[in-house]
Structures are given as C-alpha cells and as structure tokens.
Design a protein around this motif. Structure first.
Motif, PDB file in Angstrom:
ATOM      1  N   UNK A  10       0.847  -1.191   0.000  1.00 16.86           N
ATOM      2  CA  UNK A  10       0.000   0.000   0.000  1.00 16.86           C
ATOM      3  C   UNK A  10       0.882   1.241   0.000  1.00 16.86           C
ATOM      4  N   UNK A  11       0.587   2.145  -0.918  1.00 20.64           N
ATOM      5  CA  UNK A  11       1.363   3.370  -1.018  1.00 20.64           C
ATOM      6  C   UNK A  11       0.741   4.459  -0.152  1.00 20.64           C
ATOM      7  N   UNK A  12       1.611   5.277   0.416  1.00 21.08           N
ATOM      8  CA  UNK A  12       1.145   6.411   1.210  1.00 21.08           C
ATOM      9  C   UNK A  12       0.990   7.620   0.296  1.00 21.08           C
ATOM     10  N   UNK A  13      -0.032   8.400   0.567  1.00 24.18           N
ATOM     11  CA  UNK A  13      -0.370   9.571  -0.231  1.00 24.18           C
ATOM     12  C   UNK A  13       0.094  10.825   0.490  1.00 24.18           C
ATOM     13  N   UNK A  14       0.830  11.687  -0.229  1.00 23.13           N
ATOM     14  CA  UNK A  14       1.314  12.938   0.339  1.00 23.13           C
ATOM     15  C   UNK A  14       0.950  14.095  -0.598  1.00 23.13           C
ATOM     16  N   UNK A  15       0.269  15.100  -0.056  1.00 26.59           N
ATOM     17  CA  UNK A  15       0.021  16.327  -0.819  1.00 26.59           C
ATOM     18  C   UNK A  15       1.251  17.190  -0.662  1.00 26.59           C
ATOM     19  N   UNK A  16       1.859  17.556  -1.811  1.00 27.56           N
ATOM     20  CA  UNK A  16       3.115  18.289  -1.795  1.00 27.56           C
ATOM     21  C   UNK A  16       2.887  19.795  -1.836  1.00 27.56           C
ATOM     22  N   UNK A  24       6.371  25.505 -14.439  1.00 23.86           N
ATOM     23  CA  UNK A  24       7.128  24.721 -15.417  1.00 23.86           C
ATOM     24  C   UNK A  24       8.613  25.091 -15.352  1.00 23.86           C
ATOM     25  N   UNK A  25       9.448  24.067 -15.341  1.00 22.55           N
ATOM     26  CA  UNK A  25      10.895  24.262 -15.301  1.00 22.55           C
ATOM     27  C   UNK A  25      11.463  24.349 -13.893  1.00 22.55           C
ATOM     28  N   UNK A  26      10.604  24.304 -12.890  1.00 24.45           N
ATOM     29  CA  UNK A  26      11.054  24.432 -11.505  1.00 24.45           C
ATOM     30  C   UNK A  26      11.051  23.084 -10.798  1.00 24.45           C
ATOM     31  N   UNK A  27      11.669  23.063  -9.627  1.00 24.72           N
ATOM     32  CA  UNK A  27      11.728  21.865  -8.789  1.00 24.72           C
ATOM     33  C   UNK A  27      11.471  22.245  -7.341  1.00 24.72           C
ATOM     34  N   UNK A  28      11.104  21.251  -6.583  1.00 20.25           N
ATOM     35  CA  UNK A  28      10.875  21.407  -5.155  1.00 20.25           C
ATOM     36  C   UNK A  28      11.528  20.212  -4.475  1.00 20.25           C
ATOM     37  N   UNK A  29      12.345  20.458  -3.468  1.00 22.17           N
ATOM     38  CA  UNK A  29      12.989  19.376  -2.726  1.00 22.17           C
ATOM     39  C   UNK A  29      12.248  19.199  -1.411  1.00 22.17           C
ATOM     40  N   UNK A  30      11.859  17.959  -1.137  1.00 24.57           N
ATOM     41  CA  UNK A  30      11.050  17.668   0.045  1.00 24.57           C
ATOM     42  C   UNK A  30      11.550  16.385   0.704  1.00 24.57           C
ATOM     43  N   UNK A  31      11.060  16.134   1.906  1.00 23.17           N
ATOM     44  CA  UNK A  31      11.309  14.860   2.565  1.00 23.17           C
ATOM     45  C   UNK A  31       9.963  14.265   2.930  1.00 23.17           C
ATOM     46  N   UNK A  32       9.712  13.056   2.462  1.00 22.87           N
ATOM     47  CA  UNK A  32       8.453  12.351   2.712  1.00 22.87           C
ATOM     48  C   UNK A  32       8.754  10.944   3.188  1.00 22.87           C
ATOM     49  N   UNK A  33       8.172  10.551   4.265  1.00 23.03           N
ATOM     50  CA  UNK A  33       8.359   9.189   4.754  1.00 23.03           C
ATOM     51  C   UNK A  33       9.813   8.815   4.927  1.00 23.03           C
ATOM     52  N   UNK A  34      10.651   9.782   5.323  1.00 21.76           N
ATOM     53  CA  UNK A  34      12.074   9.532   5.516  1.00 21.76           C
ATOM     54  C   UNK A  34      12.891   9.514   4.242  1.00 21.76           C
ATOM     55  N   UNK A  35      12.271   9.826   3.101  1.00 15.65           N
ATOM     56  CA  UNK A  35      12.972   9.834   1.810  1.00 15.65           C
ATOM     57  C   UNK A  35      13.098  11.267   1.299  1.00 15.65           C
ATOM     58  N   UNK A  36      14.275  11.622   0.815  1.00 17.01           N
ATOM     59  CA  UNK A  36      14.484  12.929   0.190  1.00 17.01           C
ATOM     60  C   UNK A  36      14.117  12.792  -1.287  1.00 17.01           C
ATOM     61  N   UNK A  37      13.227  13.652  -1.723  1.00 18.73           N
ATOM     62  CA  UNK A  37      12.640  13.528  -3.063  1.00 18.73           C
ATOM     63  C   UNK A  37      12.658  14.890  -3.757  1.00 18.73           C
ATOM     64  N   UNK A  38      12.934  14.872  -5.044  1.00 24.97           N
ATOM     65  CA  UNK A  38      12.817  16.067  -5.873  1.00 24.97           C
ATOM     66  C   UNK A  38      11.543  15.962  -6.696  1.00 24.97           C
ATOM     67  N   UNK A  39      10.747  17.022  -6.682  1.00 25.17           N
ATOM     68  CA  UNK A  39       9.517  17.079  -7.471  1.00 25.17           C
ATOM     69  C   UNK A  39       9.756  18.113  -8.570  1.00 25.17           C
ATOM     70  N   UNK A 121      -3.762  20.034  -6.762  1.00 26.70           N
ATOM     71  CA  UNK A 121      -2.682  19.756  -5.839  1.00 26.70           C
ATOM     72  C   UNK A 121      -1.779  18.668  -6.420  1.00 26.70           C
ATOM     73  N   UNK A 122      -0.477  18.822  -6.188  1.00 22.91           N
ATOM     74  CA  UNK A 122       0.490  17.810  -6.592  1.00 22.91           C
ATOM     75  C   UNK A 122       0.558  16.777  -5.472  1.00 22.91           C
ATOM     76  N   UNK A 123       0.235  15.533  -5.811  1.00 19.48           N
ATOM     77  CA  UNK A 123       0.158  14.451  -4.829  1.00 19.48           C
ATOM     78  C   UNK A 123       1.159  13.364  -5.229  1.00 19.48           C
ATOM     79  N   UNK A 124       1.965  12.936  -4.268  1.00 21.93           N
ATOM     80  CA  UNK A 124       2.953  11.881  -4.512  1.00 21.93           C
ATOM     81  C   UNK A 124       2.566  10.658  -3.698  1.00 21.93           C
ATOM     82  N   UNK A 125       2.756   9.499  -4.327  1.00 25.31           N
ATOM     83  CA  UNK A 125       2.512   8.212  -3.669  1.00 25.31           C
ATOM     84  C   UNK A 125       3.840   7.504  -3.506  1.00 25.31           C
ATOM     85  N   UNK A 126       4.175   7.159  -2.257  1.00 24.73           N
ATOM     86  CA  UNK A 126       5.427   6.417  -2.025  1.00 24.73           C
ATOM     87  C   UNK A 126       5.138   5.182  -1.182  1.00 24.73           C
TER      88      UNK A 126
END
Length: 126
Positions: A10-16, A24-39, A121-126
């Motif tokens: 089961x994947x966890x849902x995170x609203x970023x 467009x052309x940009x990035x966001x660096x976040x930490x979700x569930x102990x993982x460092x992720x680039x969006x 909303x940008x939502x990531x599943x990890x």
C-alpha cells in the motif's frame, strides 16, 4: 508450485503543494516518509525522483536541469529534451526526469514515484 502474485504494498499519499506553486521548469525538494525527493514540473507534467544518484550517492536533485544532445546518424549535434534532463552535480551523469533512466545505460535508473494532480494539488505516492 504455482506462481503466487506479488503482494502489492500500500502506497502512502502525500500532498506536496498546489500546482501553481511549482511552475514549469522548476523543482521542489522535500522529505516524505524519511525519503528525500525532488519534485519537478517538466512542461506542465509533474515527476518525482529520489534525491540519490545511483553512481556514488550524490544529492542528484540539486543538479542542473538541462537538455542534451540527441542520437543521430549524421555528424551533427542536435539539442533536445530541454528542461527534461537532470545532471548530477558531482560527476555529470544525466537522467531523464520523466522516466528516471540514465541516458547512457537505461538499465541504470534513479527511483521514481507516482505523481497525480488532484484538485489542483500535486500528490505523490510512495
């Protein structure tokens, strides 16, 4: 012995963020569930990558966002994929943000995560 289906984790849902917070052309660096992720927003499509270069563990998502030369049969340089290539700042390895593939050997990849747009909303599943 019968082939047993793999258990789906089961994947966890995170609203970023809101979509308009990541142009467009940009990035966001976040930490979700102990993982460092680039969006990343690549031409209006959102992608998420683990902030870890498989070469030597560099913080991949801090590298420059570029394009690259395309394969050709002629002796010429054709530039393409503008804004869709992430180059590791440590050693220059280039990855396609949209797929996570290393451009030189597609069997080497950076981990990607499912991204959905839900109610602007940008939502990531990890």
């Amino acid at each position: 012995m019968k082939n047993m289906p793999l258990e789906q984790k089961e994947q966890k849902r995170f609203v970023v963020c809101k979509t308009d917070a990541l142009p467009s052309g940009e990035r966001l660096l976040i930490e979700l569930g102990g993982k460092k992720i680039g969006v990343f927003n690549v031409a209006g499509k959102y992608h998420a990558l683990l902030n870890y270069c498989p070469h030597q563990g560099a913080p991949l998502c801090l590298g420059p966002i570029t394009g690259t030369t395309l394969p050709t049969d002629k002796y010429e340089f054709i530039y393409g994929h503008e804004g869709a290539i992430l180059r590791c700042a440590w050693h220059g390895w280039e990855f396609d943000i949209r797929t996570g593939d290393y451009l030189v050997k597609p069997n080497i990849r950076v981990r990607t995560y499912k991204v959905e747009i839900e109610q602007n909303e940008v939502v990531i599943y990890i």
